[in-house]
Design a protein around this motif. Sequence first.
Motif, short mmCIF file in Angstrom:
data_model
loop_
_atom_site.label_atom_id
_atom_site.label_comp_id
_atom_site.label_asym_id
_atom_site.label_seq_id
_atom_site.Cartn_x
_atom_site.Cartn_y
_atom_site.Cartn_z
N UNK A 18 0.84 -1.21 0.00
CA UNK A 18 0.00 0.00 0.00
C UNK A 18 0.87 1.26 0.00
N UNK A 19 1.95 1.24 0.76
CA UNK A 19 2.85 2.41 0.83
C UNK A 19 3.50 2.67 -0.52
N UNK A 20 3.98 1.60 -1.18
CA UNK A 20 4.61 1.78 -2.49
C UNK A 20 3.59 2.26 -3.51
N UNK A 21 2.40 1.68 -3.49
CA UNK A 21 1.37 2.10 -4.44
C UNK A 21 0.96 3.55 -4.22
N UNK A 22 0.81 3.97 -2.97
CA UNK A 22 0.44 5.36 -2.67
C UNK A 22 1.54 6.31 -3.13
N UNK A 23 2.79 5.95 -2.88
CA UNK A 23 3.91 6.79 -3.31
C UNK A 23 3.96 6.85 -4.84
N UNK A 24 3.68 5.73 -5.49
CA UNK A 24 3.65 5.68 -6.95
C UNK A 24 2.60 6.64 -7.51
N UNK A 25 1.41 6.60 -6.95
CA UNK A 25 0.33 7.50 -7.40
C UNK A 25 0.67 8.96 -7.14
N UNK A 26 1.25 9.23 -5.95
CA UNK A 26 1.59 10.60 -5.57
C UNK A 26 2.66 11.19 -6.47
N UNK A 27 3.64 10.37 -6.88
CA UNK A 27 4.75 10.87 -7.68
C UNK A 27 4.57 10.67 -9.17
N UNK A 28 3.58 9.86 -9.56
CA UNK A 28 3.36 9.58 -10.97
C UNK A 28 4.42 8.66 -11.57
N UNK A 29 5.11 7.92 -10.71
CA UNK A 29 6.14 6.99 -11.17
C UNK A 29 5.67 5.56 -10.95
N UNK A 30 6.28 4.63 -11.68
CA UNK A 30 5.89 3.24 -11.52
C UNK A 30 6.54 2.65 -10.27
N UNK A 31 5.96 1.58 -9.77
CA UNK A 31 6.55 0.89 -8.62
C UNK A 31 7.94 0.38 -8.98
N UNK A 32 8.11 -0.07 -10.21
CA UNK A 32 9.43 -0.55 -10.65
C UNK A 32 10.45 0.57 -10.58
N UNK A 33 10.10 1.76 -11.05
CA UNK A 33 11.04 2.89 -11.00
C UNK A 33 11.41 3.24 -9.56
#
Length: 54
Positions: A18-33
């Motif tokens: 959930x933390x990685x997904x939220x950060x991904x959405x907030x920054x517009x970057x992929x989880x892989x990046x």
Amino acid sequence: MSTTSRQLTIRLPQIELDRIEAYSKRTGRTKTDILREFIRSLPEPESESKPDKK
């Protein structure tokens, strides 16, 4: 950097995903990046050819 790609599969507790997904959405970057940036921030592995300390 090597051009050979390998796959890595990890298991995470839901809270960490959930933390990685939220950060991904907030920054517009992929989880892989995000994970690649974290891995690249780690120190280089120590060379195995170093002499033993005595």
